[in-house]
Enzyme design. Structure first.
Site, mmCIF file in Angstrom:
data_model
loop_
_atom_site.group_PDB
_atom_site.id
_atom_site.type_symbol
_atom_site.label_atom_id
_atom_site.label_comp_id
_atom_site.label_asym_id
_atom_site.label_seq_id
_atom_site.Cartn_x
_atom_site.Cartn_y
_atom_site.Cartn_z
ATOM 1 N N GLU A 1 8.850 16.785 15.223
ATOM 2 C CA GLU A 1 9.304 16.622 13.838
ATOM 3 C C GLU A 1 8.523 17.564 12.935
ATOM 4 O O GLU A 1 7.320 17.413 12.756
ATOM 5 C CB GLU A 1 9.130 15.173 13.386
ATOM 6 C CG GLU A 1 9.734 14.895 12.029
ATOM 7 C CD GLU A 1 9.687 13.418 11.658
ATOM 8 O OE1 GLU A 1 10.642 12.933 11.042
ATOM 9 O OE2 GLU A 1 8.688 12.760 11.988
ATOM 10 N N CYS B 1 13.159 11.777 7.094
ATOM 11 C CA CYS B 1 13.026 11.340 8.485
ATOM 12 C C CYS B 1 14.346 11.389 9.233
ATOM 13 O O CYS B 1 14.372 11.548 10.456
ATOM 14 C CB CYS B 1 12.428 9.937 8.547
ATOM 15 S SG CYS B 1 13.307 8.719 7.552
ATOM 16 N N GLU C 1 9.501 2.063 10.899
ATOM 17 C CA GLU C 1 10.478 3.138 10.759
ATOM 18 C C GLU C 1 9.677 4.417 10.874
ATOM 19 O O GLU C 1 8.895 4.762 9.987
ATOM 20 C CB GLU C 1 11.219 3.034 9.420
ATOM 21 C CG GLU C 1 12.459 3.911 9.368
ATOM 22 C CD GLU C 1 12.177 5.263 8.764
ATOM 23 O OE1 GLU C 1 12.093 6.247 9.543
ATOM 24 O OE2 GLU C 1 12.042 5.354 7.544
ATOM 25 N N LYS D 1 0.843 -1.197 0.000
ATOM 26 C CA LYS D 1 0.000 0.000 0.000
ATOM 27 C C LYS D 1 0.879 1.248 0.000
ATOM 28 O O LYS D 1 1.550 1.545 0.983
ATOM 29 C CB LYS D 1 -0.918 0.047 1.219
ATOM 30 C CG LYS D 1 -1.953 1.194 1.120
ATOM 31 C CD LYS D 1 -2.437 1.668 2.455
ATOM 32 C CE LYS D 1 -1.618 2.820 3.003
ATOM 33 N NZ LYS D 1 -1.745 4.089 2.223
#
Length: 477
Positions: free
Chosen positions: A382, A284, A250, A175
């Site tokens: 973040e 990231c 992750e 996906k």
């Protein structure tokens, strides 16, 4: 075929064929540089997920026993197809993500092709056995896998999951993100042309709360691998828990970059800023907290300001930084910039205003903050945009304390006099990855985080290990 509208984006790829969804709607893919619709992509349903999982489960019965040499050859054929269709992959990522095409090639495409071949040549590991006393230890594939990949490095994460799974003998349902699904369609065509048996690879695009949740909770999925936000990763783990499936994640990061007093300050600050600005900050592992010796702090701030103001924006061959991936992401990043100002950080350059000359596209200025305290939201959360925070430290003990004072542990960086001088600092950083003196990402090495940045590893030998079950065979002594 760089006309992406010719891709079969109104179809799903299930059991080796393109087929209609059982009721899914279409979702527009927007070019973030032009704000125009690139194409529309079907969104799968729960029934589509059931069909894809059933196909993968059926295919696993034979695929798990296929010879390693066969899987190796098929993965090399897929890599050959990626080479042949490199322009299509570049266009697919660039037009949906907004990364300039010339950067997309080396940042998003070349590495995944290398990684596909890397895992092809490790398929033979599955046929190795170990001796442990009077026992044999065999390797078997984990089973049917559900993969949920992100929008920021979509082909990286596709290959980081699909390639080792195929090498191990697993089957899968993939996906992609709704924002950047197009490279997955190119890959499905490449995989089909390579001759992978029907049902081994299945593609079901769709919304996370629908397709992603269904894959995470499905009773016939043996493993789910997710890349995305920590918030969504927690939901994946919760959904997977009742079926006790293997989960790898992750997730987010807020990574520190320690520059030592003996470092080449100009080189270190420039590299650190470019690390944050590449891919418009949507990385990231971006080293978004730059820790600088207090006695050289204002010098570092001046260098960072210069680097940020040199960044060329757009999508032409001179551009270093494109737009953000979506209007929503642009607004989130601008909100953080405003929050940083409200928190009392010094805005050195950049800001939340629309960049001059860009009336169209989801652009955000490369932004540098100084006088940042590690308790500020811009230092703890973040941002996922081209925003870097400079934080002073008095001594190395304080630098390491600031670096580790985060819920995340994905990446880190150290720039010292040399690599040898950096290593004692590296060993004290709580992160799964560390870049020393500008070292580059390495597909031969494991990638993944600690703390709330996730669990499990991708790439390297450890990336294959995630898809292996060990069987201990006790022989007569």
């Amino acid at each position: 075929m760089t006309d992406l509208k010719s891709l079969p984006t109104h179809k799903l790829y299930i059991n080796g064929e393109w087929r209609d969804s059982k009721g899914g709607n279409l979702h527009a893919v927007i070019n973030p540089a032009t704000e125009e619709v690139v194409c529309e992509v079907i969104q799968g349903t729960l029934e589509d997920v059931d069909d894809a999982v059933a196909a993968a489960k059926s295919a696993f019965k034979e695929w798990r026993h296929s010879r390693a040499a066969k899987r190796q050859a098929l993965l090399h054929a897929i890599a050959d197809g990626m080479e042949a269709r490199k322009p299509d992959l570049i266009a697919a990522v660039s037009q949906a993500l907004g990364c300039p095409p010339h950067i997309t090639e080396w940042l998003h495409i070349d590495g995944p092709i290398y990684a596909m071949r890397y895992f092809a040549d490790r398929a033979a590991v599955m046929e190795e056995t170990e001796t442990a006393g009077h026992s044999l230890v065999l390797k078997e594939p984990v089973g049917v896998c559900g993969f949920i990949t992100p929008w920021n490095y979509p082909l990286h994460q596709f290959v980081g999951k699909v390639a080792p799974a195929l090498a191990a003998g697993c089957t899968m349902v993939q996906k992609p993100s709704e924002i950047t699904p197009l490279q997955d369609y190119v890959m499905a065509e490449i995989i089909d042309a390579a001759g992978l048996p029907p049902g081994v690879f299945n593609l079901v695009p769709g919304a996370g709360p629908v397709v992603g949740a269904a894959l995470s909770s499905h009773v016939d999925i043996d493993m789910v691998s997710f890349t995305g936000s920590t918030r969504a990763g927690i939901e994946v783990a919760r959904a997977a828990a009742p079926t006790v499936k293997r989960v790898t994640q992750e997730l987010g990061g807020k990574s520190p970059f320690i520059i030592t007093p003996e470092a080449d300050l100009e080189a270190a600050v420039r590299w650190g800023c470019e690390d944050v600005f590449i891919n418009s900050g949507q990385t990231c592992t971006a080293l978004t907290r730059m820790l600088v010796p207090a006695e050289r702090y204002e010098e570092a701030v001046a260098i960072a300001k210069k680097v940020a103001e040199e960044v060329a924006m757009g999508t032409d061959e001179n551009a270093f930084m494109g737009p953000l991936s979506s209007a929503r992401q642009r607004d989130i990043v601008r909100g953080y910039i405003k929050k940083g100002i409200d928190e009392g950080a010094r805005l050195v350059t950049g800001g939340a205003d629309t960049p001059e000359g860009f009336t169209t596209g989801f652009y955000v200025k490369p932004t540098v903050f100084a006088d940042v305290d590690n308790d500020m939201a811009i230092a703890r959360e973040e941002i996922f945009g081209p925003v870097t925070c400079l934080i002073p430290y008095r001594d190395m003990n304080e630098a390491i304390a600031i670096a580790n004072d985060t819920q995340y542990g994905l990446s880190s960086g150290v720039w010292a006099k040399d690599a040898e001088a950096a290593m004692p600092i590296v060993r004290l950083l709580e992160a799964g990855l560390c870049f020393v003196n500008g070292g580059e990402f390495n597909y031969d090495a494991p990638f993944g985080g600690v703390k709330r940045s996730g669990n499990g590893r991708e790439f390297g030998n450890a990336g294959l290990d995630e898809f292996i079950e060990l069987k201990s065979v006790q022989l007569p002594a």
